[in-house]
Design a protein around this motif. Structure first.
Motif, PDB file in Angstrom:
ATOM      1  N   LEU A  26     -36.069  26.374 -71.251  1.00 58.46           N
ATOM      2  CA  LEU A  26     -37.142  26.072 -70.307  1.00 58.46           C
ATOM      3  C   LEU A  26     -38.242  25.317 -71.039  1.00 58.46           C
ATOM      4  CD1 LEU A  26     -37.415  29.419 -68.294  1.00 58.46           C
ATOM      5  CD2 LEU A  26     -36.005  27.401 -67.800  1.00 58.46           C
ATOM      6  N   ASP A  27     -38.585  24.142 -70.504  1.00 56.32           N
ATOM      7  CA  ASP A  27     -39.553  23.256 -71.129  1.00 56.32           C
ATOM      8  C   ASP A  27     -40.492  22.711 -70.059  1.00 56.32           C
ATOM      9  OD1 ASP A  27     -40.455  21.511 -73.407  1.00 56.32           O
ATOM     10  OD2 ASP A  27     -39.687  19.921 -72.118  1.00 56.32           O
TER      11      ASP A  27
ATOM     12  N   LEU B  49     -41.914  25.693 -67.729  1.00 59.59           N
ATOM     13  CA  LEU B  49     -42.850  26.661 -68.316  1.00 59.59           C
ATOM     14  C   LEU B  49     -44.056  26.862 -67.415  1.00 59.59           C
ATOM     15  CD1 LEU B  49     -42.728  25.515 -72.049  1.00 59.59           C
ATOM     16  CD2 LEU B  49     -41.596  27.497 -71.032  1.00 59.59           C
TER      17      LEU B  49
ATOM     18  N   VAL C  39     -42.919  29.237 -64.853  1.00 57.83           N
ATOM     19  CA  VAL C  39     -42.891  30.609 -65.362  1.00 57.83           C
ATOM     20  C   VAL C  39     -44.301  31.179 -65.417  1.00 57.83           C
ATOM     21  CG1 VAL C  39     -42.419  32.019 -67.399  1.00 57.83           C
ATOM     22  CG2 VAL C  39     -40.735  30.340 -66.634  1.00 57.83           C
TER      23      VAL C  39
ATOM     24  N   LEU D 204     -37.745  29.179 -74.968  1.00 56.39           N
ATOM     25  CA  LEU D 204     -38.971  28.625 -74.388  1.00 56.39           C
ATOM     26  C   LEU D 204     -39.609  27.685 -75.407  1.00 56.39           C
ATOM     27  CD1 LEU D 204     -40.592  31.866 -72.852  1.00 56.39           C
ATOM     28  CD2 LEU D 204     -38.936  30.317 -71.794  1.00 56.39           C
ATOM     29  N   THR D 205     -40.129  26.544 -74.934  1.00 59.72           N
ATOM     30  CA  THR D 205     -40.628  25.526 -75.865  1.00 59.72           C
ATOM     31  C   THR D 205     -42.064  25.105 -75.526  1.00 59.72           C
ATOM     32  OG1 THR D 205     -39.711  23.735 -74.523  1.00 59.72           O
ATOM     33  CG2 THR D 205     -38.290  24.641 -76.236  1.00 59.72           C
ATOM     34  N   PRO D 206     -43.034  26.001 -75.566  1.00 60.42           N
ATOM     35  CA  PRO D 206     -44.392  25.643 -75.139  1.00 60.42           C
ATOM     36  C   PRO D 206     -45.204  24.923 -76.214  1.00 60.42           C
ATOM     37  CG  PRO D 206     -44.327  27.938 -75.791  1.00 60.42           C
ATOM     38  CD  PRO D 206     -42.904  27.432 -75.872  1.00 60.42           C
TER      39      PRO D 206
ATOM     40  N   LEU E  51     -48.989  30.820 -70.387  1.00 59.63           N
ATOM     41  CA  LEU E  51     -47.944  31.846 -70.326  1.00 59.63           C
ATOM     42  C   LEU E  51     -48.473  33.232 -70.679  1.00 59.63           C
ATOM     43  CD1 LEU E  51     -45.007  29.912 -72.027  1.00 59.63           C
ATOM     44  CD2 LEU E  51     -44.941  30.839 -69.718  1.00 59.63           C
TER      45      LEU E  51
ATOM     46  N   TRP F  61     -40.576  39.179 -75.116  1.00 60.98           N
ATOM     47  CA  TRP F  61     -39.827  38.517 -74.049  1.00 60.98           C
ATOM     48  C   TRP F  61     -38.331  38.434 -74.334  1.00 60.98           C
ATOM     49  CZ3 TRP F  61     -43.800  33.931 -73.770  1.00 60.98           C
ATOM     50  CH2 TRP F  61     -44.924  34.341 -73.046  1.00 60.98           C
TER      51      TRP F  61
ATOM     52  N   CYS G 228     -36.731  36.387 -76.372  1.00 62.86           N
ATOM     53  CA  CYS G 228     -36.341  34.984 -76.323  1.00 62.86           C
ATOM     54  C   CYS G 228     -36.582  34.318 -77.673  1.00 62.86           C
ATOM     55  CB  CYS G 228     -37.141  34.245 -75.248  1.00 62.86           C
ATOM     56  SG  CYS G 228     -38.893  34.018 -75.671  1.00 62.86           S
TER      57      CYS G 228
ATOM     58  N   LEU H 285     -38.674  31.431 -79.222  1.00 61.73           N
ATOM     59  CA  LEU H 285     -39.905  30.763 -78.815  1.00 61.73           C
ATOM     60  C   LEU H 285     -40.239  29.659 -79.804  1.00 61.73           C
ATOM     61  CD1 LEU H 285     -42.866  32.425 -77.122  1.00 61.73           C
ATOM     62  CD2 LEU H 285     -43.296  30.645 -78.799  1.00 61.73           C
TER      63      LEU H 285
END
Length: 293
Positions: free
Chosen positions: A135-136, A140, A143, A162-164, A172, A195, A197, A199
């Motif tokens: 998710l990018d 995001l 989300v 996830l790539t914030p 987030l 989470w 995940c 990150l």
């Protein structure tokens, strides 16, 4: 915290077997792009292909599909109905779920637009996905909106990446940007664990945190990446390496190092002012060629 290196990357990424075929390197579904942001989808799809993915299918609206077809003939295409805001309509969910069932990796977000349709699709498609989900960008933002509304983080059955960037991470988590900047490794590690995940906290010296507590620091890359489209390429590369079979943490860590290392070469050729995100894919190919011909 371990510093990423070329040695680490090419321990994780192995030579392609001579007895192999396109299915050996994964099937990737990318839901990306909108009428307003057409280039993001193409950059993500090409990043995935250049990172080695066997089959990449881009699901998007017709203007995006037409643009990508003209530039990237290797990409499979799934035209989708357009929503009121110019992105993929939530009404495409049934067809996208069927496409997701045949994919090893799902990438969502680049150029989709921060819209109700995007939020509905992220909720539906990311939740329960069997493979790796990346998710990018606007995924995001979706989300963040879901979390703010009291909903749970969409959970795939497989792995989640996830790539914030710092602004997305602030949305987030609800943390102030200054809090994140003060302890980027700690924040990344804490939320990766909470989470469950992988990150990728982007920025100067990107941090990659795995859900099992592993933490990597990247030192490749330069300010020439500070322009729209760079993150789309990285998201595609991350998803592409996951499609090739790398576990989610290693796929993210390798993509981050390769993205920055290729950008450093591009800056030597074109300068930090003159380089563009699609230029780094040529230098990515050169790095692969030097390690595995």
């Amino acid at each position: 915290m371990e510093q990423l290196s070329e040695g680490f990357v090419f321990t994780c990424i192995r030579p392609r077997a001579q007895e192999s075929h396109k299915g050996s390197y994964g099937r990737l579904l990318a839901v990306a792009g909108s009428r307003r942001y057409r280039g993001a989808a193409g950059l993500a799809a090409e990043g995935a292909l250049r990172a080695g993915a066997g089959i990449v299918t881009l699901a998007s609206v017709e203007p995006v599909v037409a643009a990508v077809a003209a530039r990237l003939p290797e990409c499979c295409l799934l035209p989708c109905p357009e929503g009121a805001d110019g992105g993929v309509s939530a009404g495409a969910a049934e067809e996208l779920l069927a496409a997701r069932a045949g994919a090893d990796v799902l990438l969502m977000g680049p150029g989709m637009g921060n819209t109700p349709d995007t939020r509905a699709l992220v909720r539906t498609l990311a939740g329960g996905a069997a493979g790796t989900v990346v998710l990018d960008a606007d995924a995001l933002n979706a989300v963040s909106a879901l979390l703010a509304a009291g909903e749970a983080l969409p959970r795939p059955a497989g792995s989640l990446i996830l790539t914030p960037h710092p602004g997305e991470m602030a949305r987030l988590t609800g943390l102030a940007p200054a809090e994140i900047a003060a302890d980027r490794p700690g924040v990344a590690a804490r939320y990766a664990g909470a989470w469950g995940c992988t990150l990728v906290l982007k920025g100067h010296h990107t941090i990659v945190a795995a859900p099992d507590g592993r933490l990597w620091l990247n030192t490749t890359g330069n300010a020439g990446l500070a322009r729209g489209g760079s993150g789309d390429v990285l998201a595609g590369m991350t998803a592409g390496l996951a499609a090739c079979g790398l576990p989610a943490p290693e796929a993210a860590a390798c993509a981050v190092w390769l993205h920055g290392a290729a950008a450093d070469r591009t800056a030597l050729r074109l300068g930090q002012y003159g380089m563009l995100p699609h230029d780094i894919l040529t230098d990515l190919g050169a790095i692969f060629a030097e390690n595995y011909r």
